[in-house]
Design a protein around this motif. Structure first.
Motif, PDB file in Angstrom:
ATOM      1  N   VAL A 113       7.242  21.714   5.633  1.00 36.20           N
ATOM      2  CA  VAL A 113       6.282  22.914   5.510  1.00 36.20           C
ATOM      3  C   VAL A 113       4.766  22.399   5.147  1.00 36.20           C
ATOM      4  CG1 VAL A 113       5.864  25.389   4.244  1.00 36.20           C
ATOM      5  CG2 VAL A 113       8.047  24.551   5.075  1.00 36.20           C
ATOM      6  N   ALA A 114       4.877  21.723   3.991  1.00 32.36           N
ATOM      7  CA  ALA A 114       3.574  21.196   3.469  1.00 32.36           C
ATOM      8  C   ALA A 114       2.716  20.298   4.700  1.00 32.36           C
ATOM      9  CB  ALA A 114       3.755  20.370   2.129  1.00 32.36           C
ATOM     10  N   GLU A 115       3.481  19.478   5.332  1.00 31.87           N
ATOM     11  CA  GLU A 115       2.995  18.744   6.260  1.00 31.87           C
ATOM     12  C   GLU A 115       2.438  19.663   7.118  1.00 31.87           C
ATOM     13  OE1 GLU A 115       4.419  14.813   8.935  1.00 31.87           O
ATOM     14  OE2 GLU A 115       5.712  16.598   8.906  1.00 31.87           O
ATOM     15  N   GLY A 116       3.275  20.670   7.670  1.00 26.84           N
ATOM     16  CA  GLY A 116       2.551  21.485   8.732  1.00 26.84           C
ATOM     17  C   GLY A 116       1.277  22.376   8.277  1.00 26.84           C
ATOM     18  N   PHE A 117       1.192  22.629   7.073  1.00 29.76           N
ATOM     19  CA  PHE A 117      -0.159  23.197   6.591  1.00 29.76           C
ATOM     20  C   PHE A 117      -1.226  21.967   6.766  1.00 29.76           C
ATOM     21  CE2 PHE A 117       2.532  26.641   4.473  1.00 29.76           C
ATOM     22  CZ  PHE A 117       1.984  27.901   4.938  1.00 29.76           C
ATOM     23  N   LEU A 118      -0.954  20.911   6.423  1.00 33.74           N
ATOM     24  CA  LEU A 118      -1.948  20.028   6.265  1.00 33.74           C
ATOM     25  C   LEU A 118      -2.449  19.778   7.796  1.00 33.74           C
ATOM     26  CD1 LEU A 118      -1.414  16.694   4.010  1.00 33.74           C
ATOM     27  CD2 LEU A 118      -3.211  18.842   3.851  1.00 33.74           C
ATOM     28  N   ASP A 145      -2.629  21.009  -3.143  1.00 30.72           N
ATOM     29  CA  ASP A 145      -0.961  21.220  -3.511  1.00 30.72           C
ATOM     30  C   ASP A 145      -0.194  20.345  -2.402  1.00 30.72           C
ATOM     31  OD1 ASP A 145      -1.077  22.519  -6.040  1.00 30.72           O
ATOM     32  OD2 ASP A 145      -1.957  24.422  -4.547  1.00 30.72           O
ATOM     33  N   ALA A 146      -0.614  20.882  -1.258  1.00 30.27           N
ATOM     34  CA  ALA A 146      -0.039  20.084   0.045  1.00 30.27           C
ATOM     35  C   ALA A 146       0.138  18.696  -0.146  1.00 30.27           C
ATOM     36  CB  ALA A 146      -0.368  20.657   1.449  1.00 30.27           C
ATOM     37  N   ASN A 147      -1.053  17.941  -0.436  1.00 33.86           N
ATOM     38  CA  ASN A 147      -1.287  16.473  -0.855  1.00 33.86           C
ATOM     39  C   ASN A 147      -0.499  16.063  -2.037  1.00 33.86           C
ATOM     40  OD1 ASN A 147      -3.107  15.582   1.128  1.00 33.86           O
ATOM     41  ND2 ASN A 147      -4.721  17.039   0.464  1.00 33.86           N
ATOM     42  N   VAL A 148      -0.376  16.798  -3.046  1.00 39.50           N
ATOM     43  CA  VAL A 148       0.482  16.538  -3.933  1.00 39.50           C
ATOM     44  C   VAL A 148       1.924  16.502  -3.751  1.00 39.50           C
ATOM     45  CG1 VAL A 148       1.314  17.298  -6.303  1.00 39.50           C
ATOM     46  CG2 VAL A 148      -1.164  17.546  -6.000  1.00 39.50           C
ATOM     47  N   MET A 149       2.280  17.472  -3.096  1.00 39.19           N
ATOM     48  CA  MET A 149       3.632  17.716  -2.505  1.00 39.19           C
ATOM     49  C   MET A 149       4.320  16.461  -1.742  1.00 39.19           C
ATOM     50  SD  MET A 149       6.413  19.740  -2.623  1.00 39.19           S
ATOM     51  CE  MET A 149       8.042  19.637  -1.729  1.00 39.19           C
ATOM     52  N   LEU A 150       3.476  15.963  -0.973  1.00 41.93           N
ATOM     53  CA  LEU A 150       3.499  14.712   0.326  1.00 41.93           C
ATOM     54  C   LEU A 150       3.269  13.508  -0.534  1.00 41.93           C
ATOM     55  CD1 LEU A 150       2.232  16.434   3.263  1.00 41.93           C
ATOM     56  CD2 LEU A 150       4.641  16.245   2.263  1.00 41.93           C
ATOM     57  N   GLY A 151       2.968  13.299  -1.753  1.00 42.69           N
ATOM     58  CA  GLY A 151       2.736  12.279  -2.458  1.00 42.69           C
ATOM     59  C   GLY A 151       1.404  11.488  -2.197  1.00 42.69           C
ATOM     60  N   ARG A 152       0.708  12.349  -1.400  1.00 47.44           N
ATOM     61  CA  ARG A 152      -0.651  11.783  -0.931  1.00 47.44           C
ATOM     62  C   ARG A 152      -1.629  11.845  -2.126  1.00 47.44           C
ATOM     63  NH1 ARG A 152      -1.148  12.157   4.656  1.00 47.44           N
ATOM     64  NH2 ARG A 152      -3.304  12.480   4.655  1.00 47.44           N
ATOM     65  N   VAL A 153      -1.417  12.809  -3.160  1.00 44.59           N
ATOM     66  CA  VAL A 153      -2.265  12.720  -4.587  1.00 44.59           C
ATOM     67  C   VAL A 153      -1.203  12.368  -5.543  1.00 44.59           C
ATOM     68  CG1 VAL A 153      -3.489  14.116  -6.229  1.00 44.59           C
ATOM     69  CG2 VAL A 153      -4.087  14.158  -3.835  1.00 44.59           C
ATOM     70  N   ALA A 197      -2.374  -7.798  -4.538  1.00 46.40           N
ATOM     71  CA  ALA A 197      -0.931  -7.181  -4.858  1.00 46.40           C
ATOM     72  C   ALA A 197      -1.198  -5.841  -5.356  1.00 46.40           C
ATOM     73  CB  ALA A 197      -0.289  -7.692  -6.030  1.00 46.40           C
ATOM     74  N   PRO A 198      -0.524  -4.928  -4.892  1.00 45.23           N
ATOM     75  CA  PRO A 198      -0.548  -3.378  -5.331  1.00 45.23           C
ATOM     76  C   PRO A 198      -0.266  -3.220  -6.684  1.00 45.23           C
ATOM     77  CG  PRO A 198       1.477  -3.478  -4.180  1.00 45.23           C
ATOM     78  CD  PRO A 198       0.816  -5.158  -4.069  1.00 45.23           C
ATOM     79  N   ARG A 199      -0.873  -1.960  -7.323  1.00 47.72           N
ATOM     80  CA  ARG A 199      -0.843  -1.939  -8.736  1.00 47.72           C
ATOM     81  C   ARG A 199       0.753  -1.312  -8.878  1.00 47.72           C
ATOM     82  NH1 ARG A 199      -4.427   2.132 -12.639  1.00 47.72           N
ATOM     83  NH2 ARG A 199      -5.889   0.555 -12.350  1.00 47.72           N
ATOM     84  N   THR A 200       1.226  -0.671  -7.986  1.00 46.52           N
ATOM     85  CA  THR A 200       2.435  -0.153  -7.967  1.00 46.52           C
ATOM     86  C   THR A 200       2.910   0.402  -6.558  1.00 46.52           C
ATOM     87  OG1 THR A 200       3.947   1.350  -9.086  1.00 46.52           O
ATOM     88  CG2 THR A 200       1.886   2.300  -8.499  1.00 46.52           C
ATOM     89  N   THR A 201       4.276   0.800  -6.256  1.00 47.71           N
ATOM     90  CA  THR A 201       4.673   1.495  -5.236  1.00 47.71           C
ATOM     91  C   THR A 201       5.039   3.028  -5.415  1.00 47.71           C
ATOM     92  OG1 THR A 201       5.538  -0.439  -4.434  1.00 47.71           O
ATOM     93  CG2 THR A 201       6.353   1.263  -3.434  1.00 47.71           C
ATOM     94  N   VAL A 202       4.631   3.673  -4.643  1.00 50.40           N
ATOM     95  CA  VAL A 202       4.984   5.306  -4.884  1.00 50.40           C
ATOM     96  C   VAL A 202       5.598   5.843  -3.599  1.00 50.40           C
ATOM     97  CG1 VAL A 202       2.918   5.705  -6.391  1.00 50.40           C
ATOM     98  CG2 VAL A 202       2.665   5.878  -4.102  1.00 50.40           C
ATOM     99  N   ARG A 203       6.183   6.965  -3.605  1.00 48.47           N
ATOM    100  CA  ARG A 203       6.757   7.697  -2.572  1.00 48.47           C
ATOM    101  C   ARG A 203       5.715   8.711  -2.026  1.00 48.47           C
ATOM    102  NH1 ARG A 203      11.117  10.928  -2.984  1.00 48.47           N
ATOM    103  NH2 ARG A 203      12.160  10.370  -0.855  1.00 48.47           N
ATOM    104  N   MET A 204       5.406   8.484  -0.565  1.00 48.60           N
ATOM    105  CA  MET A 204       4.623   9.381   0.030  1.00 48.60           C
ATOM    106  C   MET A 204       5.206   9.688   1.467  1.00 48.60           C
ATOM    107  SD  MET A 204       0.667   8.642   1.251  1.00 48.60           S
ATOM    108  CE  MET A 204       0.998   7.603   2.963  1.00 48.60           C
ATOM    109  N   TRP A 205       5.040  10.731   1.937  1.00 55.67           N
ATOM    110  CA  TRP A 205       5.565  11.400   3.174  1.00 55.67           C
ATOM    111  C   TRP A 205       4.662  11.051   4.199  1.00 55.67           C
ATOM    112  CZ3 TRP A 205       9.985  14.126   4.581  1.00 55.67           C
ATOM    113  CH2 TRP A 205       9.959  14.456   5.799  1.00 55.67           C
ATOM    114  N   ALA A 206       4.910  10.320   5.456  1.00 58.17           N
ATOM    115  CA  ALA A 206       4.056   9.777   6.551  1.00 58.17           C
ATOM    116  C   ALA A 206       4.879   9.642   7.716  1.00 58.17           C
ATOM    117  CB  ALA A 206       3.300   8.416   6.005  1.00 58.17           C
TER     118      ALA A 206
END
Length: 781
Positions: free
Chosen positions: A422-427, A368-376, A620-629
């Motif tokens: 918070v999600a980043e802290g848990f990861l 879920d933390a990975n989903v929250m941060l856009g990593r999944v 070329a990328p397939r698409t662009t997404v939002r990811m917390w990094a």
């Protein structure tokens, strides 16, 4: 054996999923995944996977010649051991020792537990046989064979069909065991496990437990092998069936035993890591296999690292096994706040209900933390959720739950953070826990982990690989195209192996070498004969001879290659200095055992079939997404691995999706796609180190330092246990280790003896007070 007559199937039958890699007659590979248990649809997942890839209709027999070989690992024995669902077993042991295995070494794994739950004994009944051979071979009491016959008859009448025989000193003087085993076999017991055959090594408890495990599990394993064999109809189809042993080698199905099956599946992953890593040009590798419930880590530097004494599911085993360390940190590890610090696991959400995003009302977990941060990204994840198994991951429930958790933390601590922080802290904590597990099999054993490449596999590994590498100071990560099914692929890359060992227990000196040479030659003859029975020609065999050596008075042997006296001593001292940081030249070395490993080469598999796309246009990328990094939301390119071509380079942050996993390229990292279809990640920008944490109480760093200090205390205990001379310390674990600050205040203590820990602080403070002016670094009090 390198000529392929038909299909080959390499299978890892896991607890949840069965992975199948099929090699067609033309050499092309194809991967397949099935649920391990689906009785409505098929009897056995491994056989069904073979039938699916062959394209056979239900009930249609496997045509002769279509299948050349099946190589597989299975968790059937491991699960039976964990769930205590083995066969009813009779233990026959020397008179006066009926409780020896129950007492064990009196070690308490959970030292602070108020209610002690002892592991259930595997044997249903124990009978003492009147016999006694002394340590020097003198017969103190002759064997009462009639008494043994009476016990066997009674057990047989009560429906017990499995016998384990464990007598004192039988590893060296086995005649009494042989006579009772002959009697049991004449009485038609279908399974008779005898300690001098199963584990011919000193130590009654470990040898006894291993023999009981072998008796307890072998019939279940034999039934499973028979099921697969009959479903394949091996006699008609001509398929050759082999199984992976815990030691990392294949063996013929009819020789597969209970004691060899405990790490059958994970061992395939280590072989897969080693062989694909070598193909990619990496010699030193750390295996990082992250699944849903746990993460397996392993070390490889050109040779498989094995343990000859391990503890599995509360049972001590003295049999060669791959050195694999498992930590309870996977995609399903539950996230919670305990009032002062963030916590990750060890409890897992499992497959049902699974993480919150699985749409089954589960708790927040690492996934879920990975989903929250856009990593999944739910849009690029299989749509197998919801009541009809056709919905994507649920991002909305994840956002709601993290917002509520952020509010709870703010109320308790005044530390207000956005839900994504918070999600980043848990990861961060999950990554630190996995890095600490890797330290146990690398840094704790004296290896410089910064010189290694992290080989990442399993479904969840690619999401955390860069972050784990950064924690350890590693600068390269290797991702194989079959990383999601690498344990199954490893079955196909493994060699046939036969290992024979024998106890010696003698002081090492030049005069002993002739005796060791004779013992090793006899073991080698036996191993070669078994290898020939498995169809391997002499020209395909390679022999490795090893000596198990320890300092006199200690109890932790190190395994070195056999050679001249000078070579053996030099290798032992180098290994001891690396592992423990010191040597004792004046102390004698004891040869505990010798072992000979016969390796039968099967085939070498080239990875050239993963060459990648023949795309002519620029990447070329397939698409662009939002990811917390890096502490902020970023527009991040998302690529499909199937569209990458040799020479492609991607700078982080980026996401690379593939059929079985998602790979996150962190900022400062770079991904290169090679001609073999491998992805190699390297640190393009040096990592920032050494920033101060600050003086405010940070609930994330509090947990990270807590785990780090605990890890230090536990490493101290591990070294003390292995290097001590005292039986009380090395077997009963009657010692304690803790870390204190400069004022003598306790920072962290390992789970050792409470009676010591209560008084240790006072002792440390007294020494500081009385020696304040004279203490210097390196002093010991």
């Amino acid at each position: 054996m390198s000529e392929q007559r038909g299909w080959e199937f390499w299978i890892d039958r896991g607890g949840t999923f069965t992975d199948i890699v099929g090699r067609r007659p033309d050499g092309a590979l194809v991967a397949h995944k099935l649920l391990s248990e689906n009785p409505e649809a098929y009897r056995d997942a491994a056989v069904q996977g073979i039938r699916d890839l062959l394209g056979l209709a239900k009930g249609e027999p496997i045509p002769p010649g279509r299948v050349g070989a099946v190589k597989m690992g299975t968790t059937v024995a491991t699960n039976a051991l964990l769930e205590r669902k083995g066969e009813r077993t009779l233990l026959l042991t020397t008179k006066g020792f009926r409780d020896a295995l129950r007492i064990g070494y009196q070690a308490r794994p959970k030292i602070f537990a108020k209610h002690i739950i002892k592991p259930e004994m595997l044997f249903e009944r124990v009978v003492e046989v009147d016999e006694r051979v002394r340590a020097n071979g003198a017969i103190e009491r002759e064997l009462d064979l009639e008494g043994a016959r009476s016990a066997l008859s009674q057990a047989q009448a009560d429906g017990i069909k499995v016998v384990a025989i464990v007598f004192m000193h039988a590893y060296r003087y086995p005649e009494h065991e042989r006579r009772v085993a002959k009697l049991a076999r004449e009485m038609n017991f279908p399974q008779v496990s005898v300690s001098h055959e199963v584990s011919p090594l000193i130590k009654l408890v470990g040898r006894g437990d291993t023999t009981v495990v072998d008796a307890y599990l072998s019939p279940i394993l034999r039934r499973y092998v028979a099921t697969v064999d009959s479903e394949l109809d091996a006699k008609k189809s001509g398929a050759r069936l082999m199984f992976m042993m815990s030691s990392g080698g294949l063996t013929a199905a009819e020789l597969f035993q209970g004691k060899d099956a405990i790490l059958s599946g994970p061992a395939g992953g280590v072989v897969g890591m080693a062989e694909t890593g070598r193909e990619a040009g990496f010699k030193n590798l750390i295996g990082f296999d992250m699944g849903g419930t746990s993460t397996d880590v392993s070390h490889y530097d050109g040779e498989y690292e094995r343990a000859f004494e391990t503890r599995v599911a509360g049972v001590r085993m003295r049999a060669p096994m791959m050195q694999i360390h498992t930590v309870a940190a996977g995609g399903g590890s539950i996230l919670f706040f305990d009032g002062s610090r963030y916590r990750v696991g060890p409890e897992s959400a499992g497959a049902n209900p699974g993480p919150a995003c699985y749409r089954r009302g589960g708790p927040l977990a690492v996934t879920d933390a990975n989903v929250m941060l856009g990593r999944v990204q739910p849009a690029f994840f299989p749509r197998v959720f919801g009541p009809n198994g056709d919905q994507p991951l649920d991002r909305a429930v994840v956002e709601t739950k993290f917002a509520a958790l952020a509010e709870q933390i703010a109320r308790a601590t005044g530390n207000r953070r956005a839900p994504e922080q918070v999600a980043e802290g848990f990861l961060t904590i999950a990554v630190a826990n996995m890095a600490n597990a890797i330290k146990e099999i690398s840094i704790q054993c004296g290896y410089d982990v910064t010189e290694y490449t992290l080989c990442c596999f399993g479904g969840a590994g690619g999401q955390h690989a860069c972050a784990v590498a950064d924690q350890l100071g590693m600068t390269s990560v290797f991702l194989h195209p079959l990383a999601g099914v690498l344990s199954a692929y490893g079955m196909g890359l493994a060699d046939l192996r036969v290992m024979r060992e024998q106890a010696v227990e003698a002081r090492l000196d030049p005069a002993l070498l002739g005796d060791l040479e004779r013992r090793l030659a006899a073991l080698e003859v036996d191993g070669r004969a078994e290898m020939r029975r498995q169809g391997i020609a002499e020209a395909q065999m390679r022999i490795v001879r090893r000596v198990h050596l320890r300092y006199e008075g200690t109890d932790a042997p190190l395994i070195v290659n056999f050679g001249s006296h000078v070579e053996i001593v030099a290798a032992f001292e180098a290994a001891h200095r690396q592992r423990y940081g010191f040597i004792v030249p004046e102390k004698a070395q004891i040869v505990e055992a010798v072992s000979a490993e016969v390796i039968g080469k099967t085939e070498t598999v080239q990875d050239s079939f993963f060459a990648g796309s023949d795309r002519k246009a620029p990447l070329a990328p397939r698409t662009t997404v939002r990811m917390w990094a890096g502490g902020a939301w970023r527009d991040t390119p998302l690529y499909d691995r199937a569209e990458l071509a040799p020479g492609d380079r991607i700078d982080g942050p980026a996401i690379i999706i593939e059929k079985n996993s998602t790979n996150v390229i962190e900022p400062g990292w770079r991904a290169d796609f090679t001609g073999h279809g491998h992805i190699v990640l390297t640190r393009a920008v040096p990592a920032e180190r050494g920033q101060a944490v600050g003086t405010k109480v940070d609930p994330v760093m509090l947990e990270i330092f807590n785990n780090l200090f605990m890890s230090i205390a536990e490493q101290m205990g591990s070294t003390l246990e292995k290097t001590s001379h005292s039986v009380n310390i090395k077997e009963r674990l009657d010692f304690s280790c803790a870390v204190f600050d400069s004022d003598g205040q306790l920072i962290a203590n390992a789970p050792h003896m409470p009676v010591h820990l209560g008084s240790m602080g006072e002792s440390v403070q007294t020494i500081i007070r009385e020696r304040a002016g004279t203490m210097a670094p390196g002093d010991v009090f």
